[in-house]
Design an enzyme around this catalytic site. Sequence first.
Site, PDB file in Angstrom:
ATOM      1  CG  HIS A  11      -0.893  12.294  -1.610  1.00 16.53           C
ATOM      2  ND1 HIS A  11      -0.560  12.854  -2.808  1.00 16.53           N
ATOM      3  CD2 HIS A  11      -0.775  10.975  -1.761  1.00 16.53           C
ATOM      4  CE1 HIS A  11      -0.238  11.892  -3.652  1.00 16.53           C
ATOM      5  NE2 HIS A  11      -0.369  10.743  -3.055  1.00 16.53           N
ATOM      6  CG  ASP A  66       8.140   9.210  -1.421  1.00 17.78           C
ATOM      7  OD1 ASP A  66       7.888  10.182  -0.691  1.00 17.78           O
ATOM      8  OD2 ASP A  66       8.239   9.295  -2.659  1.00 17.78           O
ATOM      9  CG  LEU A  67       3.964  11.885   3.272  1.00 21.25           C
ATOM     10  CD1 LEU A  67       3.582  11.106   4.508  1.00 21.25           C
ATOM     11  CD2 LEU A  67       4.063  13.359   3.603  1.00 21.25           C
ATOM     12  CG  ASP A  68       2.804  12.699  -0.796  1.00 23.80           C
ATOM     13  OD1 ASP A  68       2.294  12.408   0.290  1.00 23.80           O
ATOM     14  OD2 ASP A  68       3.054  13.846  -1.150  1.00 23.80           O
ATOM     15  CD  GLU A  69       5.085   7.371  -5.290  1.00 29.18           C
ATOM     16  OE1 GLU A  69       4.583   6.281  -5.621  1.00 29.18           O
ATOM     17  OE2 GLU A  69       5.020   8.401  -6.003  1.00 29.18           O
TER      18      GLU A  69
END
Lengths: 278, 278, 278, 278
Positions: free
Chosen positions: D187, D221-224
């Site tokens: 990301h 969590d998607l972006d962690e």
Amino acid sequence: MEQRARVLIDCDDEKGLVYKISKVFYDRGLNIDSNREFVDKEQGKFFMRTVVTGDFDIVELEKELNVITPKNAHLKVIEPKRKKIVILATKESHALGDILIRHEAGELDADIEAVIANHDLLEQLVRRFDIPFFHVPTEGLSREEHEDNVASLIDEQVFDYIVLAKYMRILTSSFVSRYPQQIVNIHHSFLPAFIGANPYKQAFRRGVKIIGATAHFVTDDLDEGPIIAQDVIPVNHRLEWRDMQRAGRDVEKIVLSRALSYVLNDRVFVHGNKTIVF
Amino acid sequence: MEQRARVLIDCDDEKGLVYKISKVFYDRGLNIDSNREFVDKEQGKFFMRTVVTGDFDIVELEKELNVITPKNAHLKVIEPKRKKIVILATKESHALGDILIRHEAGELDADIEAVIANHDLLEQLVRRFDIPFFHVPTEGLSREEHEDNVASLIDEQVFDYIVLAKYMRILTSSFVSRYPQQIVNIHHSFLPAFIGANPYKQAFRRGVKIIGATAHFVTDDLDEGPIIAQDVIPVNHRLEWRDMQRAGRDVEKIVLSRALSYVLNDRVFVHGNKTIVF
Amino acid sequence: MEQRARVLIDCDDEKGLVYKISKVFYDRGLNIDSNREFVDKEQGKFFMRTVVTGDFDIVELEKELNVITPKNAHLKVIEPKRKKIVILATKESHALGDILIRHEAGELDADIEAVIANHDLLEQLVRRFDIPFFHVPTEGLSREEHEDNVASLIDEQVFDYIVLAKYMRILTSSFVSRYPQQIVNIHHSFLPAFIGANPYKQAFRRGVKIIGATAHFVTDDLDEGPIIAQDVIPVNHRLEWRDMQRAGRDVEKIVLSRALSYVLNDRVFVHGNKTIVF
Amino acid sequence: MEQRARVLIDCDDEKGLVYKISKVFYDRGLNIDSNREFVDKEQGKFFMRTVVTGDFDIVELEKELNVITPKNAHLKVIEPKRKKIVILATKESHALGDILIRHEAGELDADIEAVIANHDLLEQLVRRFDIPFFHVPTEGLSREEHEDNVASLIDEQVFDYIVLAKYMRILTSSFVSRYPQQIVNIHHSFLPAFIGANPYKQAFRRGVKIIGATAHFVTDDLDEGPIIAQDVIPVNHRLEWRDMQRAGRDVEKIVLSRALSYVLNDRVFVHGNKTIVF
């Protein structure tokens, strides 16, 4: 008399601006030494920084430019002269030291009027360079009282900019609003961002692969405000948090000095929460 | 009829140029969409790239600009239309593949007219994208004969630029001079530079800490010529030469595609052995 | 008595080395605080840097390791104590200043014994930090005579490393061979490389997009020798050569200080013309 | 029979580990091809990745290592064989395309079993490479229903890792927990971070000077999730948000492919929310 000036224009964009402005220079027989423009189309804003040389009167030139630019234009015609700065610091010497060395080498484009710190640890370093050092202790004072003491000292100086060289106190809105677009700060930056105590420990625990630094004008929130310069360095799991901190300091000092160089040469326009750096 | 053009000016510097040029735009009621200038003071050269929009005739505009610019000015007023390219390759697919993927995504700002290679290894990859592939073998041919075959194929195409996407043949002066400022090359770059076979092996043995890539226009010497873009990545002793090569390929392809984007958008001026990239 | 040592091993690679070495540590009940190994397969060389803690005698440990490592092994067991350095400089203060500030902050991992310069320009800066400064003028002296004077001064000091902080004199083979793997130099690096006077002017004229710096041990040729650290910054056509020089100085000082930190912490192995940096 | 294996050990740190492990290798007459260790002192954790060659049985070796390592050790002895991956994508082709080109060149260290997308836009690109493409539309489905369809398709494949090559759907905890440490995502990353729609527009408005990308294992969590690789590129005010997006794509694809290379070569250890990348 041959002289040189920086023409800084920040106004609503409209057709013919470059023509009208360059016509003023042409009619007066001025040379354009360098010229940079930018149009923010989304906001309909025009920015221009031109260095002109020739035989002219600065006040006259500014008046004439005022006539042909839009009503709300921010217009400055200034001599490229050495600025004056006041530095605020705490205990860390890397950012301050970098500025002191550049100052000593004649590469700073500014005089350092004073260094003000909330600890006395950096006094010896500053005095080595024969620069006034003021220790403003925080003991027994509210944030506002301490800030008042700092502001009093600042206001005794003649200065263009206040540089926070790792000044570790959070500034109040009231203090910040006294010096709009005059306070330059440096702070470490991480991906992701970390909130709270010891961000380097958090960065170590999170295993970040990059450590950065951001120099910016201070607005209400200490670590926000229009960004002037940013940079990063790669790190890896082998760096303990103190190593990360050391690495981070190298980026911090270089980025702050780079931002300072832009600011002191009138290369930075602030527009809302962003900068145009020419 | 509302249209858009890129005005590219490269001429001797003289007082009033910006004024005279912007006056032409103003008198015709054109909008300046973006504008960048640069003066090389050492050489006394002026460069300008302006995107104008409005109701105008391109040929007329160019004529009018010709009148007010110095005699030897290089002046172009061009429509921002899609360019055409021919790609030369050998065996490695990273640079070629990067271009093919951008082309497929509609992000290349160019049509790929043909891929010409001195080996047939990349034929399958190119054919997957329904792009003409020509294998020009070198067996039994002198350098000049092979180049003639390549040049014949090139000249059958309609094209603006020739892209050397890791084309591993040294080009003759005679070939290069047929396509002045039309050939873009990418080559690996090291600090220090290495001459001779397998530079990655040499880089490994020399323990370099950085590997880079340079995209440039091809002049007489394959790996020289005006630099368009450069970048590097950090490496260390743990990378064997094949790892260095892999890492180097990532920089090569990104730098070539970046350079190509500049070239295809008419953002690159060549002046002597250097470029101005707007 | 609990103590700590750095074990540095550089020898021919052979089966069982890690086992034999770690057995010595294990049999003596030592803790391995950190451990890094590298095998250069091409050369058949083994490198290891281990930090051990525990109750041991350094001389004994070294003897024992000598028994189980190959005949020609370079073996050192050393206490992680502060090193001593002598700095050579000329007129520029950026690299020297960066070291002085780190020294003042207690972050250098070394004492600065003396600064020796062939000009007196930096005397004031050095004296500000209460560090001995020696001006060794070159007037009327041959290169060898001047070097003899410098070497005499150096040899009066107790030191581990000589740091060339932008020392602009070319050293003779005879001087260099007196201090093998003890002289660390920083020099600007470009893609492509430039030979001769004022490389920054050449870089400007060539339109390079990247400026770098290389820190290395000095061998016979001033700007060659095993590379310890390298870095770059992006530049563009708008930077005049003096701006490029300024930008280059930032990279130079950071790269030199980084290399110095590696060297002072015994993290650098030299092997032929290359380094292993753990 | 001469063979090669990667030994991966992740356990509590204790004295003598390196000795005991290398003794196992030594007693069996194995060669150590490469060896990297790391001790997280804060957490008291030991990590080791060793490549051994020789005549041995993998299951036997693992058993023997199990005996001498701490109880809770995560221990793997694996053949360095080609992995299998499933790719999830949406509409953007840059990250997917980069993987496809590497795959075609034989540089991916993995087979691509399938590409699954929630749009059909990338179907043609994938089919060009003769790789199975599955379009799983979202129309009329709840997030859970869509994910079930995707998971069914995934589970029909034999695979080691799932690669999110700009898959723009947020994954549920339930989906993520099915594939622990098996999902790699890329990301964009900014300083500061931006939440909400179109981060590139926000980055443009905020005037960021750097754009980055982070590749990480997906946790809830998607972006962690543990960071595998990160990189950045410099940008400036002249880039409109679409230019920033284009620049960002270059970083994204390179960082994802770099992270993938680490993962596919078993070089990544996950420990809490961080990685050790050997």
